[in-house]
Design a protein around this motif. Sequence first.
Motif, PDB file in Angstrom:
ATOM      1  N   ASP A 281       0.818  -1.215   0.000  1.00 28.72           N
ATOM      2  CA  ASP A 281       0.000   0.000   0.000  1.00 28.72           C
ATOM      3  C   ASP A 281       0.850   1.263   0.000  1.00 28.72           C
ATOM      4  O   ASP A 281       0.404   2.318  -0.478  1.00 28.72           O
ATOM      5  N   LEU A 282       2.050   1.167   0.550  1.00 29.86           N
ATOM      6  CA  LEU A 282       2.905   2.347   0.683  1.00 29.86           C
ATOM      7  C   LEU A 282       3.716   2.650  -0.570  1.00 29.86           C
ATOM      8  O   LEU A 282       4.416   3.670  -0.606  1.00 29.86           O
ATOM      9  N   CYS A 283       3.641   1.787  -1.576  1.00 28.14           N
ATOM     10  CA  CYS A 283       4.432   2.011  -2.791  1.00 28.14           C
ATOM     11  C   CYS A 283       3.931   3.237  -3.544  1.00 28.14           C
ATOM     12  O   CYS A 283       2.721   3.447  -3.697  1.00 28.14           O
ATOM     13  N   ARG A 284       4.876   4.025  -4.051  1.00 29.99           N
ATOM     14  CA  ARG A 284       4.535   5.272  -4.752  1.00 29.99           C
ATOM     15  C   ARG A 284       4.802   5.218  -6.246  1.00 29.99           C
ATOM     16  O   ARG A 284       4.309   6.052  -6.985  1.00 29.99           O
ATOM     17  N   ASP A 285       5.622   4.284  -6.712  1.00 26.90           N
ATOM     18  CA  ASP A 285       5.907   4.190  -8.144  1.00 26.90           C
ATOM     19  C   ASP A 285       6.211   2.744  -8.508  1.00 26.90           C
ATOM     20  O   ASP A 285       6.264   1.853  -7.651  1.00 26.90           O
ATOM     21  N   THR A 286       6.417   2.523  -9.805  1.00 25.59           N
ATOM     22  CA  THR A 286       6.642   1.165 -10.306  1.00 25.59           C
ATOM     23  C   THR A 286       7.929   0.571  -9.761  1.00 25.59           C
ATOM     24  O   THR A 286       8.000  -0.641  -9.493  1.00 25.59           O
ATOM     25  N   GLU A 287       8.944   1.397  -9.582  1.00 23.18           N
ATOM     26  CA  GLU A 287      10.228   0.883  -9.096  1.00 23.18           C
ATOM     27  C   GLU A 287      10.089   0.269  -7.712  1.00 23.18           C
ATOM     28  O   GLU A 287      10.674  -0.796  -7.430  1.00 23.18           O
ATOM     29  N   GLU A 288       9.318   0.899  -6.837  1.00 27.41           N
ATOM     30  CA  GLU A 288       9.132   0.367  -5.491  1.00 27.41           C
ATOM     31  C   GLU A 288       8.318  -0.923  -5.526  1.00 27.41           C
ATOM     32  O   GLU A 288       8.597  -1.863  -4.770  1.00 27.41           O
ATOM     33  N   VAL A 289       7.305  -0.987  -6.393  1.00 21.25           N
ATOM     34  CA  VAL A 289       6.516  -2.213  -6.513  1.00 21.25           C
ATOM     35  C   VAL A 289       7.395  -3.359  -7.009  1.00 21.25           C
ATOM     36  O   VAL A 289       7.324  -4.486  -6.498  1.00 21.25           O
ATOM     37  N   GLU A 290       8.233  -3.083  -8.003  1.00 21.77           N
ATOM     38  CA  GLU A 290       9.121  -4.121  -8.519  1.00 21.77           C
ATOM     39  C   GLU A 290      10.104  -4.591  -7.452  1.00 21.77           C
ATOM     40  O   GLU A 290      10.429  -5.788  -7.376  1.00 21.77           O
ATOM     41  N   ALA A 291      10.589  -3.670  -6.634  1.00 21.39           N
ATOM     42  CA  ALA A 291      11.527  -4.050  -5.584  1.00 21.39           C
ATOM     43  C   ALA A 291      10.878  -5.000  -4.589  1.00 21.39           C
ATOM     44  O   ALA A 291      11.531  -5.938  -4.087  1.00 21.39           O
TER      45      ALA A 291
END
Length: 452
Positions: A281-291
């Motif tokens: 829920d705290l992800c702000r962009d695609t890079e964070e989701v991928e991480a």
Amino acid sequence: MRPEKSGGGEAMHRRHTTLREKGRRQAVRGPAYMFNERGTSLTAEEERFLDAAEYGNIPVVRKMLDESKTLNFNCVDYMGQNALQLAVGNEHLEVTELLLKKDSLARVGDGLLLAISKGYVRIVEAILGHAAFAGGLRLTLSPLEQELRDDDFYAYDEDGTRFSHDVTPVILAAHCQEYEIVHILLLKGARIERPHDYFCKCGECAEKQRRDSFSHSRSRMNAYKGLASPAYLSLSSEDPVLTALELSNELSRLANIETEFKNDYRKLSMQCKDFVVGVLDLCRDTEEVEAILNGDVDQVPPGDHNRPCLSRVKLAIKYEVKKFVAHPNCQQQLLTIWYENLSGLRQQSIGVKCWTVLGVTVGLPFLAIAYWIMPCSKLGQILRSPFMKFVAHAVSFTIFLGLLVVNASDRFEGVKNLPNETITDHPRQVFRVKTTQFSWTELLIMKWVLGE
């Protein structure tokens, strides 16, 4: 090695005997003794000192600590609390700092636990600066383990400490979800030791189980509550998502083993799963989701054609963390990978997608030949997308089944014999070998199998 006083094991035995006798006396007297015996032994000076510490009267506390020669600054009131506990409980930082300057101050550990439970960060920092915490050894020991040191770090009179004897400062901070205090304790070297396996037969586990099985189970539960705390998970682990997923699976397994604590372990397992979902829920962009979805890419090799490995998604599927897999951020990333190199097709209508599937069905043999000849071309990149691979495999399998059905129907001639009737074309011939040419469907089936 824990330090012991002179006398060694004999002194330790006398101390344990005394503690047991006090516990029995308390159980016989009941709780009413607090109001009958406490407070009567306090002098007027001690009562004034405790009142000043409780209400934060800094000048009086400073004067009495500096000038009085007869003051016992470790005296306790009718509730069994000394000046440090009263000052900490009422958030008097200055009084706490004055008391901490005394070398022989008792119940410093109780004061620390009390400050942690109330979330007083500055008081926690002040107490951790005390000389008793030099080296960080006391932060790793529970009050029960501190008892073996034969000192006054925790209260071991008839009342005892108000906290469980198996709770360390970092476990208590994790239980209270005090992120800043957990961070301070972790910097000091405090850690929550993972409990041994339930079926562990080591000497330590056997002794604890023999001495008090209930306390042993409770200490395990308190440790797992601390490990499953979002505050501890997020601050103590380099990969909190992986740690939470593995811990949730371990807790689910323990729920089936320790059936008497099944509900507690299931709640902790669900807490770990909710933590992982909360991180998404705290992800702000695609890079964070991928991480989050891919984990440590340095340790896990990428998938085919440098496609993300999605190791955390696979682990969540294995451990049945449905909320994590069904989360919108996870599904959006999976759809992006699904329509790789076909970004325009994702926004098209169902009709356009059906025409695409029909086109792949008609031209599948030619597309396969083109990919075999030019795998690195733009057409090859399109055919490598998960969507096109799924469509190609589904179409291939459907056509293969269709050929099998057509071949079976072409060979079926029906049965004209009546019931219980046998017809022989060549009565005198025992064995007859009959061969036929391959039909067009059989030839296609053989070519399809060779192509696969």
